[in-house]
Design a protein around this motif. Structure first.
Motif: not given
Length: 326
Positions: A292-294, A127-134
């Protein structure tokens, strides 16, 4: 209850790695599944109730395969292998291990260690933009940094830009001495630490002097257009909605963006809305943006950190239920 006696082949050169120092991993497997492990001449005999013995065998097979692939088995590997066996997903552990990102300066391989981390790495790749939450310890920043350095070395991007809001973690530090760089360095130290480990201080300083790697507070992004760059916004839970909008609208052609944050560790003034939470709701349906939710399952620091994160999650859930019942 049917008792079983199952066998697992573990070559002698891998036995210490799989069993752990002082057999600590073997004892954990015995306690978890209520089985007995007996190792002799490259074969491990598993004694116990049939279903439990079978699960223990599957865990041992996974750990042996990890060891054969050149990994040093850790307590996190053991805990995760056990959790995957309970969910009938143990074949995923070896698949995860195949996904090598890069090597650190000391030659240590950097790769995802959980299913959540693998999905996160795949999202960054595709992807171009990734949100990594956790929560803390899930490797959000470190894996993003490894992906950025790899893309830079492979000439997929021309530069790396690392940024985070310069906000104090619940403490008032007062006026810091030195020039502007000296004042902002303490806020950006975690980013420097990861870069030094992956690419080395000398390489970082050389590329930094040439303007190819930039570590700066979020405020410095205003008014810029960031083309052909790998951009990481760390600690995004401490942005305001206006800051997050400003950052997202800086992105230019050929760039890749990773935004990491933990909504449970906000350092914003009480009552303030986090720009990360607003952004996730605003952009969640836009194509080429992954969220993406970790979870605590993806924590790869000391196992105690995983238990602390889980305890906090349960405590906060109870707090929400109490407020709703009032």
């Amino acid at each position: 209850m049917s008792l079983s006696e199952l066998m697992v082949d573990i070559p002698a050169e891998h036995e210490n790695n799989v069993f752990g120092q002082f057999d600590i991993f073997a004892k954990k497997i015995e306690r978890t599944f209520q089985v007995t492990l007996i190792a002799r001449d490259g074969v491990v005999k598993i004694l116990g109730e049939h279903t439990a013995a079978d699960k223990a065998k599957r865990v041992m097979n996974q750990l042996t395969e990890l060891s054969k692939r050149g990994n040093t088995v850790t307590e996190q590997n053991v805990d995760y292998a056990i959790s995957l066996v309970y969910e009938d997903q143990e074949e995923e552990l070896v698949e995860i291990d195949k996904d090598l990102i890069c090597y650190t300066l000391q030659g240590k391989p950097v790769k995802p260690k959980t299913l959540g981390q693998k999905k996160y790495v795949d999202a960054i790749k595709n992807g171009m933009i990734t949100f990594g939450l956790g929560p803390a310890g899930t490797g959000k920043t470190y894996l993003a940094m490894a992906m950025a350095v790899t893309a830079f070395k492979n000439n997929e991007v021309a530069r790396i830009i690392l940024t985070r809001p310069a906000i104090e973690a619940g403490e008032k530090l007062g006026f810091l001495p030195g020039d502007l760089q000296s004042k902002i360095d303490p806020y950006l130290r975690p980013l420097y630490d990861a870069l030094y480990q992956i690419m080395g201080a000398e390489s970082f300083l050389k590329n930094s002097e040439r303007g190819l790697i930039e570590v700066a507070p979020l405020a410095y992004m205003r008014g810029r257009t960031l083309d052909n760059a790998f951009i990481i916004l760390d600690e995004a839970q401490n942005t305001t909605p206006a800051q997050m909008k400003m950052f997202l609208t800086r992105i230019g052609f050929g760039s890749k963006v990773v935004i990491t944050g933990d909504s449970t560790q906000k350092d914003l003034p009480a009552g303030s809305i986090s720009g990360l939470e607003v952004a996730v709701n605003v952009v969640k349906n836009i194509e080429d943006i992954s969220i993406c939710s970790l979870t605590s399952k993806d924590v790869v620091r000391h196992p105690l950190v995983q238990r602390i994160v889980k305890a906090y999650e349960e405590y906060e859930k109870k707090g929400v239920k109490k407020r709703r019942s009032r």
